[in-house]
Design an enzyme around this catalytic site. Sequence first.
Site, PDB file in Angstrom:
ATOM      1  N   TYR A 111      -2.809  -0.774  10.434  1.00 50.59           N
ATOM      2  CA  TYR A 111      -3.250  -1.239   9.124  1.00 50.59           C
ATOM      3  C   TYR A 111      -4.523  -2.052   9.283  1.00 50.59           C
ATOM      4  O   TYR A 111      -4.628  -2.895  10.170  1.00 50.59           O
ATOM      5  CB  TYR A 111      -2.168  -2.084   8.452  1.00 50.59           C
ATOM      6  N   ASN A 123      -0.608  10.226   1.680  1.00 49.69           N
ATOM      7  CA  ASN A 123      -1.661   9.325   2.149  1.00 49.69           C
ATOM      8  C   ASN A 123      -2.866  10.121   2.682  1.00 49.69           C
ATOM      9  O   ASN A 123      -3.161  10.119   3.874  1.00 49.69           O
ATOM     10  CB  ASN A 123      -1.102   8.375   3.205  1.00 49.69           C
ATOM     11  N   TYR A 137       0.832  -1.208   0.000  1.00 49.74           N
ATOM     12  CA  TYR A 137       0.000   0.000   0.000  1.00 49.74           C
ATOM     13  C   TYR A 137       0.867   1.259   0.000  1.00 49.74           C
ATOM     14  O   TYR A 137       0.550   2.239  -0.666  1.00 49.74           O
ATOM     15  CB  TYR A 137      -0.929  -0.009   1.221  1.00 49.74           C
ATOM     16  N   GLU A 138       1.980   1.224   0.728  1.00 48.32           N
ATOM     17  CA  GLU A 138       2.872   2.376   0.820  1.00 48.32           C
ATOM     18  C   GLU A 138       3.890   2.414  -0.312  1.00 48.32           C
ATOM     19  O   GLU A 138       4.854   3.176  -0.265  1.00 48.32           O
ATOM     20  CB  GLU A 138       3.557   2.406   2.184  1.00 48.32           C
ATOM     21  N   TYR A 188      -7.190  10.514  10.513  1.00 48.20           N
ATOM     22  CA  TYR A 188      -6.553  10.940  11.757  1.00 48.20           C
ATOM     23  C   TYR A 188      -7.066  12.304  12.200  1.00 48.20           C
ATOM     24  O   TYR A 188      -7.312  12.527  13.387  1.00 48.20           O
ATOM     25  CB  TYR A 188      -5.033  10.969  11.608  1.00 48.20           C
ATOM     26  N   GLY A 199      -9.947   0.622  12.473  1.00 50.16           N
ATOM     27  CA  GLY A 199      -8.860   1.568  12.727  1.00 50.16           C
ATOM     28  C   GLY A 199      -9.161   2.466  13.907  1.00 50.16           C
ATOM     29  O   GLY A 199      -8.303   2.694  14.777  1.00 50.16           O
ATOM     30  N   GLY A 222     -13.570   1.218   6.928  1.00 50.48           N
ATOM     31  CA  GLY A 222     -14.859   1.878   7.069  1.00 50.48           C
ATOM     32  C   GLY A 222     -15.770   1.210   8.087  1.00 50.48           C
ATOM     33  O   GLY A 222     -16.856   1.707   8.367  1.00 50.48           O
TER      34      GLY A 222
END
Length: 157
Positions: A85, A123, A24-25, A130, A96, A92
Amino acid sequence: MTIREARPTDVPVILQLIHDLALYEKEPDAVRNTAEGLEAALFGDRPTIYAHVAEAQGEVQGFALWFLNYSTWEGVNGIYLEDLYVRPDARGAGYGKALLSNLARIAADRGYARVEWSVLDWNEPSIRFYERLGARPQSGWSTFRLTGDALAEVAAL
């Protein structure tokens, strides 16, 4: 949904999620960690890291891997969140948020000063997530890192 401390049997799935995070990164070949190394760091005689997993119907949907840091100004520990992660198909659903809430609760219960982490500048989905939780980026600080040859050269000074 359950948030719980990681167990040794979670090591393979956590390592897979670390690989998924690297993909992903945009660093799919950067992970050199192994199951043995991760297990030793989490569950060895002197653990250096901690992890919690988000689980639903017995399957791990995400993880938070963290360690303690220390503020010389505050005079107390804090939590540094190394990785957070959640599987793409589980995003959703609150995993997280639940993982971060769990870390905030640990920090508050233990009298720690903060929970902090880094996020890649590009990102935007994570940054928005956040910020919705009330986290704010720190301005005026740059992250520095010694690795590879530079690390070896400084070690030899």
